[in-house]
Scaffold this active site. Structure first.
Site, PDB file in Angstrom:
ATOM      1  CB  SER A   1      14.843 -26.563 -39.720  1.00 15.46           C
ATOM      2  OG  SER A   1      16.432 -25.954 -40.145  1.00 15.46           O
TER       3      SER A   1
ATOM      4  CE  LYS B   1      13.950 -30.952 -43.088  1.00 16.85           C
ATOM      5  NZ  LYS B   1      15.321 -31.254 -42.586  1.00 16.85           N
TER       6      LYS B   1
ATOM      7  CD  GLU C   1      13.212 -37.345 -36.865  1.00 16.41           C
ATOM      8  OE1 GLU C   1      14.340 -36.983 -36.535  1.00 16.41           O
ATOM      9  OE2 GLU C   1      12.447 -36.576 -37.269  1.00 16.41           O
TER      10      GLU C   1
ATOM     11  CG  HIS D   1      12.601 -57.980 -49.082  1.00 13.23           C
ATOM     12  ND1 HIS D   1      13.672 -58.508 -48.457  1.00 13.23           N
ATOM     13  CD2 HIS D   1      11.810 -58.784 -49.400  1.00 13.23           C
ATOM     14  CE1 HIS D   1      13.451 -59.848 -48.424  1.00 13.23           C
ATOM     15  NE2 HIS D   1      12.153 -60.028 -49.186  1.00 13.23           N
TER      16      HIS D   1
END
Ligand code: ARG
Length: 457
Positions: free
Chosen positions: A276, A282, A289, A155
């Site tokens: 970024s 960043k 991804e 979980h």
């Protein structure tokens, strides 16, 4: 002029040619088409259906076409619709009369079914290789993490302690299953449909097994209608590819989480991260991804082929030409993702101190505390309740189990003594899990040996 223009009074519309032609994508099957035609011509000659001289001319002609395609000398035309008719037309241009005999006892329907199988067999071999090199990278990474304690989750809540090595071996096992799935798929695909003709085989005295053998198939398809209508093997491969992507995507998701400031378990190498355009701080795990994102694309291919096939009566229908783009795209996508994933894992830095810290904070040794009480004679369910109360107490006090004194512990059960501290030390919790498949060093070493043995087969 169209190959089949004899039957027609006027030309097809340009838009018909546009929707009908597949050469823009099935040109990728050129080598397999030529390979299949060589075998077919040789078989026709052996069976006395064409002369050996014609067969030789055909084979020579096909070889010269292959060489010219590979050196970029040939441009295919939409007028000839697909790769099969393009190559046949080129052949006849080059060798004349004999070229027109190649298509004896054959249809594009068995030809395309054959070509795809030949193509996929090769691609499966390449994907299997890429999977194995990724497994090997994961195994190497695992070996560096026998002593790195980290929390494992259910979980997404800290559950029990493990090591980084054990965690990595879970992914190695998933990918090993993918290899075996591909080889099962290959086994069922490995039958030649050549000789099924358009759908009812042929009146010529062909020898299907001869062609199949020359092309390296383990056998021939047993029913001509099925031989030209079947695309199960493509659906099955797309399912296998979807499962591979599902595994990569789960892995990618973990790596993305682990790269966040909240976890900071790993750091991707600069070579596998991007920045970024506005936020100077960043460093994003884009490669992971994109692998997660491209999974949707491969699932889409599977669903698209299943849907193309679901309403098709036997035998060949032109809808089936729609099998190629999703198949080719899924294969390209999986190969790209596997090629990116392996070096991303190999170069990823492990932040073992953060893993250890996360493992220490979440009561992930509570099961071990309950087990310790059980081994002292308390029934497990009672030990579980006592430990639950201990955890509740600790949360209120802002402590962890290890920080409670024996006196404090004894207010929960008189069984507690000094030896409980050893039992709930994270390293010991891991080491005590000696059962096969568990995280103890001996157990993970066995898992690693098994994976390495697999990689050698
Ligand atoms: N380009 C076609 C395909 O990919 C080849 C088979 C065409 N057969 C036919 N009867 N029109 O499926």
């Amino acid at each position: 002029m169209k190959l089949w223009s004899g039957r027609f009074d006027s030309d097809s519309a340009d838009i018909t040619d546009e929707i009908n032609s597949s050469i823009d994508f099935d040109c990728r099957l050129y080598a397999e088409d030529i390979e299949g035609s060589r075998a077919h011509a040789a078989m026709l000659a052996v069976q006395g259906i064409i002369s050996p001289i014609d067969a030789d001319k055909i084979i020579e002609g096909l070889d010269s076409i292959l060489a010219d395609i590979e050196s970029g000398k040939i441009s295919f035309t939409r007028d000839n619709e697909d790769i099969h008719m393009n190559i046949e037309a080129l052949l006849t241009q080059r060798i004349g009369e004999a070229g027109k005999r190649l298509h004896t006892a054959r249809s594009r329907n068995d030809q395309v079914a054959l070509d795809i199988r030949l193509y996929l067999k090769k691609e499966i071999g390449q994907i299997d290789k890429l999977l194995r090199s990724l497994i090997s990278v994961i195994a190497d990474k695992a070996e560096t993490g026998y002593d790195i304690i980290m929390p494992a989750y259910t979980h997404l809540q800290r559950a029990q302690p493990t090591t980084f090595a054990h965690y990595m071996m879970a992914y190695a096992n998933m990918l090993r299953r993918d290899c075996t799935r591909l080889s099962d798929c290959l086994g069922r695909m490995d039958y030649s449909p050549l000789g099924s003709g358009a759908l009812m085989s042929t009146t010529y005295p062909i020898d299907r097994r001869l062609g199949a053998q020359a092309l390296g198939f383990r056998g021939i398809t047993e029913n001509s209608l099925d031989g030209v209508s079947d695309r199960d093997f493509a659906v099955e491969l797309l399912s296998d590819l979807s499962i591979i992507m599902m595994h990569l995507s789960r892995f990618a998701e973990e790596l993305i989480l682990w790269s966040s400031w909240e976890f900071k378990f790993v750091e991707m190498d600069d070579a596998f991260s991007t920045g970024s355009s506005i936020m100077p701080q960043k460093k994003n795990p884009d490669v992971a991804e994109l692998v997660r994102g491209k999974t949707g694309r491969v699932y889409g291919s599977l669903l698209s082929l299943l849907t193309v096939l679901k309403g098709l009566p036997l035998a060949y229908n032109k809808d089936m030409q729609e099998d190629k783009e999703p198949l080719l795209d899924a294969i390209d996508t999986v190969k790209l993702c596997l090629r990116a994933f392996a070096p991303m894992i190999a170069t990823m830095k492990l932040r073992s101190e953060n893993m250890r810290r996360a493992a220490a904070g979440g009561f992930i040794n509570a099961t071990d505390c309950a087990d310790w009480l059980t081994k002292k004679g308390m029934p497990f369910r009672d030990a579980y309740t006592v430990t639950g109360k201990l955890v509740n107490h600790c949360i209120k006090e802002g402590k962890i189990l290890e920080e409670l004194s024996v006196d404090e512990l004894r207010t929960f059960s008189p069984l507690f003594d000094e030896s409980v501290y050893e039992a709930i030390k994270l390293e010991n919790c891991v080491e005590a899990r000696l059962a096969e498949g568990g995280p103890s060093r001996a157990s993970v070493e066995a898992q690693l040996r098994s994976i390495r043995e697999f990689l050698e087969t």
